[in-house]
Design an enzyme around this catalytic site. Structure first.
Site, PDB file in Angstrom:
ATOM      1  N   LYS A  54     -25.466  -9.476   4.045  1.00 55.39           N
ATOM      2  CA  LYS A  54     -24.095  -9.585   3.532  1.00 55.39           C
ATOM      3  C   LYS A  54     -23.926 -10.686   2.499  1.00 55.39           C
ATOM      4  O   LYS A  54     -22.973 -10.671   1.723  1.00 55.39           O
ATOM      5  CB  LYS A  54     -23.105  -9.756   4.673  1.00 55.39           C
ATOM      6  CG  LYS A  54     -22.934  -8.468   5.463  1.00 55.39           C
ATOM      7  CD  LYS A  54     -21.498  -8.232   5.826  1.00 55.39           C
ATOM      8  CE  LYS A  54     -21.262  -6.879   6.460  1.00 55.39           C
ATOM      9  NZ  LYS A  54     -22.063  -6.648   7.678  1.00 55.39           N
ATOM     10  N   SER A  79     -14.902 -10.928  11.513  1.00 53.56           N
ATOM     11  CA  SER A  79     -15.286 -11.891  12.543  1.00 53.56           C
ATOM     12  C   SER A  79     -16.797 -11.998  12.569  1.00 53.56           C
ATOM     13  O   SER A  79     -17.374 -12.698  13.374  1.00 53.56           O
ATOM     14  CB  SER A  79     -14.765 -11.437  13.906  1.00 53.56           C
ATOM     15  OG  SER A  79     -15.159 -10.105  14.127  1.00 53.56           O
ATOM     16  N   GLU A 205     -26.106   4.936  12.870  1.00 51.36           N
ATOM     17  CA  GLU A 205     -24.959   4.358  13.568  1.00 51.36           C
ATOM     18  C   GLU A 205     -25.257   4.187  15.045  1.00 51.36           C
ATOM     19  O   GLU A 205     -26.106   4.890  15.603  1.00 51.36           O
ATOM     20  CB  GLU A 205     -23.771   5.333  13.498  1.00 51.36           C
ATOM     21  CG  GLU A 205     -23.133   5.426  12.156  1.00 51.36           C
ATOM     22  CD  GLU A 205     -21.953   6.391  12.203  1.00 51.36           C
ATOM     23  OE1 GLU A 205     -20.883   5.999  11.742  1.00 51.36           O
ATOM     24  OE2 GLU A 205     -22.110   7.523  12.690  1.00 51.36           O
ATOM     25  N   GLY A 209     -20.401   4.979  18.449  1.00 54.40           N
ATOM     26  CA  GLY A 209     -19.435   4.938  17.344  1.00 54.40           C
ATOM     27  C   GLY A 209     -19.929   5.717  16.152  1.00 54.40           C
ATOM     28  O   GLY A 209     -20.263   5.150  15.115  1.00 54.40           O
ATOM     29  N   ASP A 211     -18.574   7.607  13.902  1.00 57.41           N
ATOM     30  CA  ASP A 211     -17.515   8.090  13.005  1.00 57.41           C
ATOM     31  C   ASP A 211     -18.087   8.534  11.653  1.00 57.41           C
ATOM     32  O   ASP A 211     -17.580   9.477  11.047  1.00 57.41           O
ATOM     33  CB  ASP A 211     -16.460   7.003  12.784  1.00 57.41           C
ATOM     34  CG  ASP A 211     -17.065   5.753  12.174  1.00 57.41           C
ATOM     35  OD1 ASP A 211     -17.774   5.045  12.899  1.00 57.41           O
ATOM     36  OD2 ASP A 211     -16.864   5.510  10.969  1.00 57.41           O
ATOM     37  N   SER A 305     -31.226  -5.340   8.958  1.00 57.69           N
ATOM     38  CA  SER A 305     -30.068  -5.850   8.212  1.00 57.69           C
ATOM     39  C   SER A 305     -29.640  -7.259   8.572  1.00 57.69           C
ATOM     40  O   SER A 305     -28.977  -7.911   7.766  1.00 57.69           O
ATOM     41  CB  SER A 305     -28.901  -4.876   8.367  1.00 57.69           C
ATOM     42  OG  SER A 305     -28.666  -4.612   9.732  1.00 57.69           O
TER      43      SER A 305
END
Ligand SMILES: *Cc1c(COP(=O)(O)O)cnc(C)c1O
Length: 320
Positions: A54, A79, A205, A209, A211, A305
């Protein structure tokens, strides 16, 4: 919606990050290669600055601020790793950073964000809307909002990890990328399609979850309740408008990994490769192991990651 980023934007991001982000190592394991009967290349973003990829998207986005934006500062809501990435990038570029975090966020994460010089504003996650608070602060103080994934400059920054991987090891047959809101996957798609066009690209994923998988199948962004999973970096409730547009067109498939597979894979990295990889960081590797039957003899890239997991939590996950 803003214009979608292209591989040209990833190249520009790579120039901005040069000398600021680590060029993280690519590691291999004979044990993993013989287990899967494939050649697997791990891109170690767990060894990136602040412990996750990130930093790439955050630093790229902040580097593009004009003088007025720099002076007024940046605001974001997160968070997790994006909070620390924005706080560190702000400190390095001398841009004041305000981070909106739930008041029940782990104390260690708030402390880490403050440690990088970020100003933490808390909210009640049950009664308040973090996006509204972010937009209000942006309006009121002239701050620029940089969200965790759904922004072209964040996406193109995240794409530099896959670019470095393919630049270093050459074209791949398959690439596995952890998937939350889709910044890392959509950026990786831009690089992989440019540098290794025949490469199959998989988003991974948490099973609880999925989605993104549902969105891909149905052709529209699906929203879910916050999933219960140890992969806390991928507990997002929906993809973004920008990330979904890129993923929908270019991804080969979205697959899932269970929490048990993630723990098993974390243990493998710790024991065999001496690497600490956080649960979310193991998504790609867990899926590649599960799909070994289809990967026989292939050259496979896997993005690890991130590596931010407390030692106490790590021990608890390992049942120690
Ligand atoms: C944020 C994060 C992800 C998911 O990235 P998206 O861009 O939201 O898809 C995966 N792994 C780690 C370690 C993260 O911090």
């Amino acid at each position: 919606m803003l214009p979608l980023p292209t591989y040209e934007d990833v190249l520009a991001a790579a120039r901005r990050l040069d000398g600021h982000a680590h060029r993280t190592p690519v590691m291999t394991s004979r044990t993993m290669n013989s287990e899967t009967d494939a050649q697997i290349f791990f891109k170690c973003e767990n060894l990136q600055r602040m412990g996750a990829f990130k930093f790439r998207g955050a630093f790229n986005a902040l580097s593009k601020f004009d003088a007025r934006q720099r002076q007024a500062g940046v605001v974001t809501y997160s968070s997790g790793n994006h909070a620390q990435a924005i706080a560190l990038s702000g400190a390095l570029l001398d841009i004041p950073a305000t981070i909106i975090m739930p008041n029940d966020a782990p104390a260690a994460k708030m402390a880490a964000t403050r440690g990088y010089g970020g100003k933490v504003v808390t909210y009640d996650r049950y009664t308040e809307d973090r996006e509204k608070i972010g937009n209000d602060l942006a309006q009121q103080y002239g701050l620029t909002l940089i969200p965790p994934y759904d922004h072209p400059d964040v996406i193109s920054g995240q794409g530099t990890a896959a670019k470095e991987l393919i630049d270093e090891v050459g074209p791949l047959d398959a690439l596995f990328v952890p998937l939350g809101g889709g910044g890392l996957l959509s950026g990786s798609i831009l690089s992989a399609r440019a540098l290794s066009p025949a490469c199959k690209i998989y988003g991974v994923e948490p099973e609880a979850g999925n989605d993104g998988q549902q969105s891909l199948r149905s052709g529209a962004i699906v929203h879910i309740e916050t999933p219960k999973t140890i992969a806390d970096g991928a507990q997002t409730q929906h993809l973004g408008a920008h990330t979904f547009e890129i993923i929908r067109r270019e991804v080969d498939d979205i697959v899932t990994a269970s929490d048990a597979q993630l723990v098993d894979t974390m243990r493998f990295f710790a024991e065999r490769m001496k690497l600490i990889v956080e649960p979310t960081g193991c998504l790609g590797a867990a899926a590649a192991r599960a799909m070994a039957g289809e990967l026989r003899g292939k050259r496979v890239g896997v993005i690890l990651s991130g590596g931010n997991v407390d030692i106490d939590r790590l021990c608890a996950l390992f049942g120690a």
